[in-house]
Design a protein around this motif. Structure first.
Motif, PDB file in Angstrom:
ATOM      1  N   ASP A  79       0.855  -1.190   0.000  1.00 51.24           N
ATOM      2  CA  ASP A  79       0.000   0.000   0.000  1.00 51.24           C
ATOM      3  C   ASP A  79       0.891   1.239   0.000  1.00 51.24           C
ATOM      4  OD1 ASP A  79      -1.756   2.072   0.455  1.00 51.24           O
ATOM      5  OD2 ASP A  79      -2.738   1.152   2.185  1.00 51.24           O
ATOM      6  N   ARG A  80       1.218   1.741  -1.192  1.00 53.56           N
ATOM      7  CA  ARG A  80       2.151   2.871  -1.273  1.00 53.56           C
ATOM      8  C   ARG A  80       1.546   4.158  -0.725  1.00 53.56           C
ATOM      9  NH1 ARG A  80       4.876   6.752  -5.333  1.00 53.56           N
ATOM     10  NH2 ARG A  80       6.979   6.821  -4.480  1.00 53.56           N
ATOM     11  N   GLU A  81       0.243   4.360  -0.870  1.00 52.07           N
ATOM     12  CA  GLU A  81      -0.359   5.603  -0.398  1.00 52.07           C
ATOM     13  C   GLU A  81      -0.186   5.752   1.110  1.00 52.07           C
ATOM     14  OE1 GLU A  81      -1.260   8.076  -2.307  1.00 52.07           O
ATOM     15  OE2 GLU A  81      -0.531   6.740  -3.880  1.00 52.07           O
ATOM     16  N   ARG A  82      -0.336   4.651   1.835  1.00 46.71           N
ATOM     17  CA  ARG A  82      -0.134   4.711   3.284  1.00 46.71           C
ATOM     18  C   ARG A  82       1.334   4.996   3.596  1.00 46.71           C
ATOM     19  NH1 ARG A  82      -1.201   0.151   7.479  1.00 46.71           N
ATOM     20  NH2 ARG A  82      -1.600  -1.103   5.623  1.00 46.71           N
ATOM     21  N   ALA A  83       2.240   4.387   2.843  1.00 48.36           N
ATOM     22  CA  ALA A  83       3.663   4.638   3.045  1.00 48.36           C
ATOM     23  C   ALA A  83       4.005   6.092   2.742  1.00 48.36           C
ATOM     24  CB  ALA A  83       4.486   3.704   2.168  1.00 48.36           C
ATOM     25  N   ARG A  84       3.432   6.613   1.676  1.00 49.21           N
ATOM     26  CA  ARG A  84       3.673   8.020   1.328  1.00 49.21           C
ATOM     27  C   ARG A  84       3.175   8.947   2.439  1.00 49.21           C
ATOM     28  NH1 ARG A  84       1.792   8.632  -5.000  1.00 49.21           N
ATOM     29  NH2 ARG A  84       3.795   8.141  -5.967  1.00 49.21           N
ATOM     30  N   SER A  85       2.014   8.638   2.973  1.00 49.20           N
ATOM     31  CA  SER A  85       1.448   9.458   4.035  1.00 49.20           C
ATOM     32  C   SER A  85       2.365   9.464   5.258  1.00 49.20           C
ATOM     33  CB  SER A  85       0.060   8.929   4.411  1.00 49.20           C
ATOM     34  OG  SER A  85      -0.486   9.658   5.490  1.00 49.20           O
ATOM     35  N   ALA A  86       2.891   8.297   5.609  1.00 50.44           N
ATOM     36  CA  ALA A  86       3.800   8.211   6.757  1.00 50.44           C
ATOM     37  C   ALA A  86       5.074   9.001   6.508  1.00 50.44           C
ATOM     38  CB  ALA A  86       4.139   6.747   7.034  1.00 50.44           C
ATOM     39  N   VAL A  87       5.618   8.905   5.305  1.00 53.28           N
ATOM     40  CA  VAL A  87       6.864   9.602   5.001  1.00 53.28           C
ATOM     41  C   VAL A  87       6.651  11.113   4.964  1.00 53.28           C
ATOM     42  CG1 VAL A  87       8.565   9.990   3.167  1.00 53.28           C
ATOM     43  CG2 VAL A  87       8.010   7.669   3.886  1.00 53.28           C
ATOM     44  N   LYS A  91       8.770  13.698   7.180  1.00 57.59           N
ATOM     45  CA  LYS A  91       9.429  14.906   6.657  1.00 57.59           C
ATOM     46  C   LYS A  91       8.955  16.154   7.405  1.00 57.59           C
ATOM     47  CE  LYS A  91       9.385  15.123   2.115  1.00 57.59           C
ATOM     48  NZ  LYS A  91       8.836  14.912   0.751  1.00 57.59           N
ATOM     49  N   SER A  92       7.660  16.207   7.720  1.00 58.45           N
ATOM     50  CA  SER A  92       7.122  17.384   8.420  1.00 58.45           C
ATOM     51  C   SER A  92       7.689  17.510   9.828  1.00 58.45           C
ATOM     52  CB  SER A  92       5.590  17.315   8.468  1.00 58.45           C
ATOM     53  OG  SER A  92       5.146  16.340   9.402  1.00 58.45           O
ATOM     54  N   ARG A  93       8.175  16.375  10.371  1.00 62.97           N
ATOM     55  CA  ARG A  93       8.757  16.385  11.715  1.00 62.97           C
ATOM     56  C   ARG A  93      10.277  16.479  11.687  1.00 62.97           C
ATOM     57  NH1 ARG A  93       5.585  11.603  14.858  1.00 62.97           N
ATOM     58  NH2 ARG A  93       7.179  12.113  16.436  1.00 62.97           N
ATOM     59  N   GLY A  94      10.804  16.848  10.524  1.00 63.40           N
ATOM     60  CA  GLY A  94      12.233  17.115  10.421  1.00 63.40           C
ATOM     61  C   GLY A  94      13.059  16.039   9.756  1.00 63.40           C
ATOM     62  N   GLY A  95      12.448  14.922   9.382  1.00 66.57           N
ATOM     63  CA  GLY A  95      13.189  13.854   8.716  1.00 66.57           C
ATOM     64  C   GLY A  95      13.420  14.172   7.248  1.00 66.57           C
ATOM     65  N   ALA A  96      14.418  13.528   6.660  1.00 68.23           N
ATOM     66  CA  ALA A  96      14.736  13.723   5.244  1.00 68.23           C
ATOM     67  C   ALA A  96      14.863  12.371   4.555  1.00 68.23           C
ATOM     68  CB  ALA A  96      16.035  14.504   5.091  1.00 68.23           C
ATOM     69  N   LEU A  97      14.410  12.325   3.296  1.00 67.02           N
ATOM     70  CA  LEU A  97      14.553  11.082   2.536  1.00 67.02           C
ATOM     71  C   LEU A  97      16.006  10.840   2.141  1.00 67.02           C
ATOM     72  CD1 LEU A  97      11.443  11.047   0.160  1.00 67.02           C
ATOM     73  CD2 LEU A  97      11.717  10.061   2.426  1.00 67.02           C
ATOM     74  N   GLY A  98      16.723  11.921   1.819  1.00 67.97           N
ATOM     75  CA  GLY A  98      18.164  11.817   1.599  1.00 67.97           C
ATOM     76  C   GLY A  98      18.603  11.437   0.200  1.00 67.97           C
ATOM     77  N   TRP A  99      17.711  11.552  -0.794  1.00 70.39           N
ATOM     78  CA  TRP A  99      18.073  11.115  -2.152  1.00 70.39           C
ATOM     79  C   TRP A  99      18.243  12.259  -3.131  1.00 70.39           C
ATOM     80  CZ3 TRP A  99      19.501   6.461  -1.232  1.00 70.39           C
ATOM     81  CH2 TRP A  99      18.757   5.604  -0.416  1.00 70.39           C
ATOM     82  N   GLY A 100      18.088  13.499  -2.695  1.00 68.73           N
ATOM     83  CA  GLY A 100      18.188  14.621  -3.616  1.00 68.73           C
ATOM     84  C   GLY A 100      16.858  14.936  -4.278  1.00 68.73           C
ATOM     85  N   ALA A 101      16.853  16.007  -5.061  1.00 65.71           N
ATOM     86  CA  ALA A 101      15.602  16.510  -5.632  1.00 65.71           C
ATOM     87  C   ALA A 101      14.973  15.531  -6.618  1.00 65.71           C
ATOM     88  CB  ALA A 101      15.852  17.854  -6.325  1.00 65.71           C
TER      89      ALA A 101
END
Length: 236
Positions: A79-87, A91-101
């Motif tokens: 379920d990618r939509e749920r994963a996207r929502s979590a990520v 990000k809103s809490r200060g985390g970064a995906l780390g892969w660039g733009a």
């Protein structure tokens, strides 16, 4: 009889230090006399592309089991939509995906989201749990995914489509996400660069790392040495 293979990619078919697929893959796998299924945490297009360039049938368990493609039969379990929502919350809490733009790691990912291993693991796991998701640490990325989705289940689905018993497969891997594959196949190998969970779960821990280890495992198998010898004689 040469057995079918379930092969991880990163750390298993690659050269040391993560610098690309070992070119010997292109010599050996097209000559393998049984089905080959690439099982990976990578986004769906990556194993499909590798199959294409190898000239072998497109058979892949991608995104840690979230997507399975075998002989034009496509199955989604994540379920990618749920994963996207979590990520997004991460990000809103200060985390970064780390892969660039451009984020080519996730751009074509269909059932999960991957976060760079330099990301905030504690925060990511907390947010994922709040969304009813789990996090896999593959050593290359943290994968935010649907619970219960696994490479092992994906390979079982692939085997059914191929008309095979999943226990006929031999699996080779290097990471935590390969454990479920090792649990369902008949024979499993961990290359020497594997993490501890993979080593503990494998039937055999190889002395060699990366593609060297994979070639050693293939040489062990019935029909495997004949394939390697055939490739070597062609090169000469």
């Amino acid at each position: 009889m040469t057995p079918p293979l379930a092969l991880d990619i990163d750390g298993t078919l690659t050269r040391p230090h993560g610098d690309g697929v070992d070119p010997r893959v292109f010599e050996v796998l097209p000559e393998w006399d049984a089905p080959v299924v690439l099982t990976t945490g990578k986004a769906f297009p990556y194993p499909v592309s590798l199959c294409h360039f190898l000239g072998i049938p497109e058979r892949a368990v991608a995104e840690n089991g979230g997507v399975v493609l075998v002989d034009d039969q496509l199955t989604y379990t994540g379920d990618r939509e749920r994963a996207r929502s979590a990520v997004e919350e991460y990000k809103s809490r200060g985390g970064a995906l780390g892969w660039g733009a451009a984020d080519t790691v996730n751009r074509w990912r269909e059932t999960e989201v991957a976060v760079h291993v330099d990301g905030d693991e504690t925060l990511l796991r907390e947010v994922a749990a709040d969304h009813g998701l789990e996090v896999y640490d593959t050593g290359y990325a943290y994968h935010v995914k649907t619970p219960g989705v696994s490479k092992g289940d994906g390979l079982t689905t692939a085997a059914e489509v191929l008309g095979l018993d999943v226990r006929e497969f031999v699996a080779i891997g290097d990471s935590e996400n390969d454990v479920t594959t090792f649990e369902v196949v008949g024979t499993s190998y961990a290359v020497s660069n594997a993490d501890e969970r993979a080593k503990e779960s494998a039937d055999t821990v190889l002395d060699d790392a990366h593609m060297d280890g994979t070639l050693a495992a293939l040489a062990d198998l019935e029909g495997g040495q004949a394939v390697l010898d055939r490739v070597e004689s062609t090169e000469r």
